[in-house]
Design a protein around this motif. Structure first.
Motif, mmCIF file in Angstrom:
data_model
loop_
_atom_site.group_PDB
_atom_site.id
_atom_site.type_symbol
_atom_site.label_atom_id
_atom_site.label_comp_id
_atom_site.label_asym_id
_atom_site.label_seq_id
_atom_site.Cartn_x
_atom_site.Cartn_y
_atom_site.Cartn_z
ATOM 1 N N ARG A 133 0.964 -1.122 0.051
ATOM 2 C CA ARG A 133 0.031 -0.063 -0.042
ATOM 3 C C ARG A 133 0.891 0.994 0.027
ATOM 4 O O ARG A 133 2.070 1.317 0.712
ATOM 5 C CB ARG A 133 -0.961 -0.042 1.268
ATOM 6 C CG ARG A 133 -1.950 -1.028 1.237
ATOM 7 C CD ARG A 133 -2.911 -0.688 2.029
ATOM 8 N NE ARG A 133 -4.230 -1.579 1.861
ATOM 9 C CZ ARG A 133 -5.426 -1.472 0.829
ATOM 10 N NH1 ARG A 133 -5.235 -0.310 0.249
ATOM 11 N NH2 ARG A 133 -6.057 -2.362 0.823
ATOM 12 N N HIS A 134 0.389 2.157 -0.696
ATOM 13 C CA HIS A 134 1.257 3.372 -0.832
ATOM 14 C C HIS A 134 1.146 4.030 0.458
ATOM 15 O O HIS A 134 0.145 4.391 1.160
ATOM 16 C CB HIS A 134 0.700 4.367 -2.165
ATOM 17 C CG HIS A 134 1.591 5.489 -2.148
ATOM 18 N ND1 HIS A 134 1.300 6.819 -1.600
ATOM 19 C CD2 HIS A 134 2.343 5.760 -3.400
ATOM 20 C CE1 HIS A 134 2.216 7.574 -2.228
ATOM 21 N NE2 HIS A 134 2.720 7.268 -3.141
ATOM 22 N N LYS A 135 2.311 4.781 0.875
ATOM 23 C CA LYS A 135 2.345 5.331 2.082
ATOM 24 C C LYS A 135 1.299 6.451 2.361
ATOM 25 O O LYS A 135 0.677 6.733 3.447
ATOM 26 C CB LYS A 135 3.751 5.758 2.211
ATOM 27 C CG LYS A 135 4.084 6.442 3.702
ATOM 28 C CD LYS A 135 5.477 7.012 3.765
ATOM 29 C CE LYS A 135 5.860 7.781 5.134
ATOM 30 N NZ LYS A 135 7.275 8.049 5.248
ATOM 31 N N ASN A 136 1.089 7.463 1.213
ATOM 32 C CA ASN A 136 0.454 8.435 1.448
ATOM 33 C C ASN A 136 -1.032 8.210 1.112
ATOM 34 O O ASN A 136 -1.819 8.778 1.899
ATOM 35 C CB ASN A 136 1.160 9.543 0.626
ATOM 36 C CG ASN A 136 2.292 10.025 1.180
ATOM 37 O OD1 ASN A 136 2.805 10.065 2.549
ATOM 38 N ND2 ASN A 136 3.282 10.472 0.173
ATOM 39 N N SER A 137 -1.267 7.644 -0.081
ATOM 40 C CA SER A 137 -2.617 7.477 -0.518
ATOM 41 C C SER A 137 -3.386 6.259 -0.313
ATOM 42 O O SER A 137 -4.655 6.191 -0.156
ATOM 43 C CB SER A 137 -2.497 7.445 -2.073
ATOM 44 O OG SER A 137 -2.066 6.121 -2.514
ATOM 45 N N ASP A 138 -2.556 5.406 0.526
ATOM 46 C CA ASP A 138 -3.182 4.011 1.018
ATOM 47 C C ASP A 138 -3.707 2.904 -0.086
ATOM 48 O O ASP A 138 -4.181 2.022 -0.095
ATOM 49 C CB ASP A 138 -4.146 3.975 2.040
ATOM 50 C CG ASP A 138 -4.343 3.005 2.835
ATOM 51 O OD1 ASP A 138 -3.233 2.086 3.338
ATOM 52 O OD2 ASP A 138 -5.572 2.628 3.320
ATOM 53 N N GLU A 139 -3.329 3.294 -1.568
ATOM 54 C CA GLU A 139 -3.607 2.656 -2.753
ATOM 55 C C GLU A 139 -2.937 1.442 -2.863
ATOM 56 O O GLU A 139 -1.505 1.634 -2.245
ATOM 57 C CB GLU A 139 -3.734 3.506 -3.986
ATOM 58 C CG GLU A 139 -4.629 4.525 -3.928
ATOM 59 C CD GLU A 139 -4.495 5.256 -5.233
ATOM 60 O OE1 GLU A 139 -5.680 5.562 -5.918
ATOM 61 O OE2 GLU A 139 -3.597 5.542 -5.738
ATOM 62 N N CYS B 241 -0.294 -0.861 -4.556
ATOM 63 C CA CYS B 241 0.504 -0.734 -5.716
ATOM 64 C C CYS B 241 1.453 -2.302 -5.976
ATOM 65 O O CYS B 241 1.342 -3.061 -4.937
ATOM 66 C CB CYS B 241 1.773 0.319 -5.195
ATOM 67 S SG CYS B 241 1.005 2.017 -4.973
#
Length: 76
Positions: free
Chosen positions: A40-46, A48
């Motif tokens: 999960r992307h650190k800032n967006s939580d999406e 990856c």
């Protein structure tokens, strides 16, 4: 790309994004081996993916069950 679990030990990438990835990277059945990391992307939580490809030109058909079991051991 869509990530799904078909069963407890069978993660699958699928969908139009996956098909485009295969086409864009000229992946070949049996000789291209992928290592895929999902996070999960650190800032967006999406979700990856990081994907690394290794091509073995000498492999032209499926690996035998004996070799597959030795190489891809089930950690569970």
């Amino acid at each position: 790309m869509m990530f799904k679990m078909w069963s407890v030990n069978t993660p699958v990438l699928m969908g139009i994004g996956w098909k485009n990835f295969v086409k864009d990277n000229d992946l070949t059945k049996h000789c291209d081996f992928l290592t895929i990391w999902m996070f999960r992307h650190k800032n967006s939580d999406e979700i990856c993916f990081a994907i690394d490809k290794t091509r073995h030109h000498t492999v032209t058909r499926p690996l035998s069950k004996r070799i597959s079991k030795a190489v891809f051991k089930n950690p569970n």
